[in-house]
Design an enzyme around this catalytic site. Structure first.
Site, PDB file in Angstrom:
ATOM      1  N   ILE A 193       0.865  -1.165   0.000  1.00 30.47           N
ATOM      2  CA  ILE A 193       0.000   0.000   0.000  1.00 30.47           C
ATOM      3  C   ILE A 193       0.905   1.219   0.000  1.00 30.47           C
ATOM      4  O   ILE A 193       1.828   1.320   0.820  1.00 30.47           O
ATOM      5  CB  ILE A 193      -0.914   0.017   1.242  1.00 30.47           C
ATOM      6  CG1 ILE A 193      -1.730  -1.271   1.308  1.00 30.47           C
ATOM      7  CG2 ILE A 193      -1.821   1.243   1.238  1.00 30.47           C
ATOM      8  CD1 ILE A 193      -2.153  -1.645   2.703  1.00 30.47           C
ATOM      9  N   CYS A 194       0.688   2.125  -0.940  1.00 33.30           N
ATOM     10  CA  CYS A 194       1.427   3.378  -0.996  1.00 33.30           C
ATOM     11  C   CYS A 194       2.931   3.120  -1.063  1.00 33.30           C
ATOM     12  O   CYS A 194       3.400   2.329  -1.862  1.00 33.30           O
ATOM     13  CB  CYS A 194       1.024   4.241   0.208  1.00 33.30           C
ATOM     14  SG  CYS A 194       1.546   5.959   0.135  1.00 33.30           S
ATOM     15  N   THR A 195       3.715   3.759  -0.201  1.00 35.83           N
ATOM     16  CA  THR A 195       5.166   3.634  -0.247  1.00 35.83           C
ATOM     17  C   THR A 195       5.679   2.318   0.326  1.00 35.83           C
ATOM     18  O   THR A 195       6.891   2.092   0.362  1.00 35.83           O
ATOM     19  CB  THR A 195       5.832   4.801   0.506  1.00 35.83           C
ATOM     20  OG1 THR A 195       5.316   4.851   1.836  1.00 35.83           O
ATOM     21  CG2 THR A 195       5.550   6.122  -0.200  1.00 35.83           C
TER      22      THR A 195
END
Length: 328
Positions: free
Chosen positions: A109-111
């Site tokens: 998720i995301c970074t």
């Protein structure tokens, strides 16, 4: 179907919403499926002690990396604002290196994509991350094929998402994949989010509800519109595409989506324009033409009506440096 075991890796500095968003999606999905076909989520971390999220709140892991050997259906690592520049956590990296053997589906998720990269899981894969960090991800892991403008992406068993709330979109997509779009839409409505945000980092989907049958006339009209945004769409022309009367299409469209075909077309154009404004420095008149508004003035009027801002103001919120030099 059986209960799905979901593991989400957390760490100091984790983005709280990267964790809470998917957890809430899976928890809400349990309300709409049989008890033995839902999701059991555990948080996994380096220690059993609380970690401090980037917003200051504390989150406690249910299991440590040492005692979470595997047997998961879905394994995700949450991101955090500092993750793109931080040294990889050795315990997390060692645990993630075996993610393909620990879970049927694994990703970030995301970074959190940076953690996957350090674990060697991005090589040769199409992936995405937060738009602000996409180029950094591509530079750091050149063997990965980083797509800057995707909300979420699946490459085989690997799944990745864009920034923060995109983790909700990814979780909804996984729920839809297993339980069908109707369940995903029901969960999205409970969470008051759009159910099918797809594609571009900035793409806010015009689908507030989805036809149960992806091959239905309504779904085919939706795909035709989004594939030909620059064309002129009338109720008669859309009805002709699917061999229906204009009246029949209008009635079915409202029944299945809750909005008229005209409303859908306008939403789709606004969403596409948002994506172009965020991702490029193209002239407003070019964006307006490609998205089917006809003119920059028309696009401006619709943006003000629907979003409360002009296209220039919208672009400035995502691309301030570029927008400052553009005429309003």
């Amino acid at each position: 179907m059986v209960m799905q075991k979901v593991a989400i890796a957390i760490h100091d500095g984790v983005q709280a919403l990267d964790v809470a968003g998917p957890v809430d999606v899976f928890a809400e999905a349990n309300m709409f499926v049989p008890a033995d076909e839902g999701y059991a989520v555990v948080l996994v971390g380096a220690t059993p002690h609380p970690v401090r999220a980037s917003n200051g709140m504390q989150i406690v892991a249910d299991r440590t990396f040492d005692d979470a050997a595997g047997g998961f259906d879905i394994l995700l690592v949450a991101g955090g604002p500092a993750m793109p520049d931080a040294e990889p956590d050795p315990a997390m990296r060692a645990w993630l290196e075996r993610a393909p053997s620990r879970a049927s589906i694994y990703g970030s998720i995301c970074t959190g994509a940076f953690a996957l990269g350090h674990a060697g899981l991005l090589d040769g894969k199409r992936v995405t991350t937060h738009w602000q960090n996409a180029q950094k991800l591509a530079d750091r892991f050149p063997a990965a094929e980083v797509e800057h403008d995707r909300i979420h992406l699946r490459d085989g068993r690997l799944v990745t998402s864009a920034g923060v709330t995109a983790g909700i979109d990814l979780a909804l997509a996984l729920v839809a994949e297993r339980h069908g779009q109707a369940v995903a839409v029901a969960v999205a409505k409970r969470l008051v989010v759009v159910a099918q945000r797809q594609g571009g980092q900035s793409q806010f989907s015009p689908y507030l509800s989805a036809p149960a049958d992806p091959e239905s006339p309504v779904a085919r009209v939706q795909h035709h519109v989004t594939d030909h945004l620059g064309a002129r769409h009338t109720l008669d022309s859309l009805a002709k595409q699917v061999g229906m009367s204009a009246r029949g299409l209008s009635r079915h469209f409202v029944q299945e989506t809750g909005i008229t075909p005209h409303e859908f077309v306008e939403r789709a154009r606004v969403d596409a324009a948002r994506g172009m404004l965020e991702a490029s420095e193209r002239a407003l008149k070019a964006v307006a033409f490609d998205c089917g508004f006809g003119s920059a003035d028309r696009m401006r009027a619709i943006f003000v009506q629907r979003l409360g801002v002009t296209p220039h103001q919208y672009r400035a919120s995502f691309r301030p440096a570029a927008a400052d030099s553009r005429p309003k």
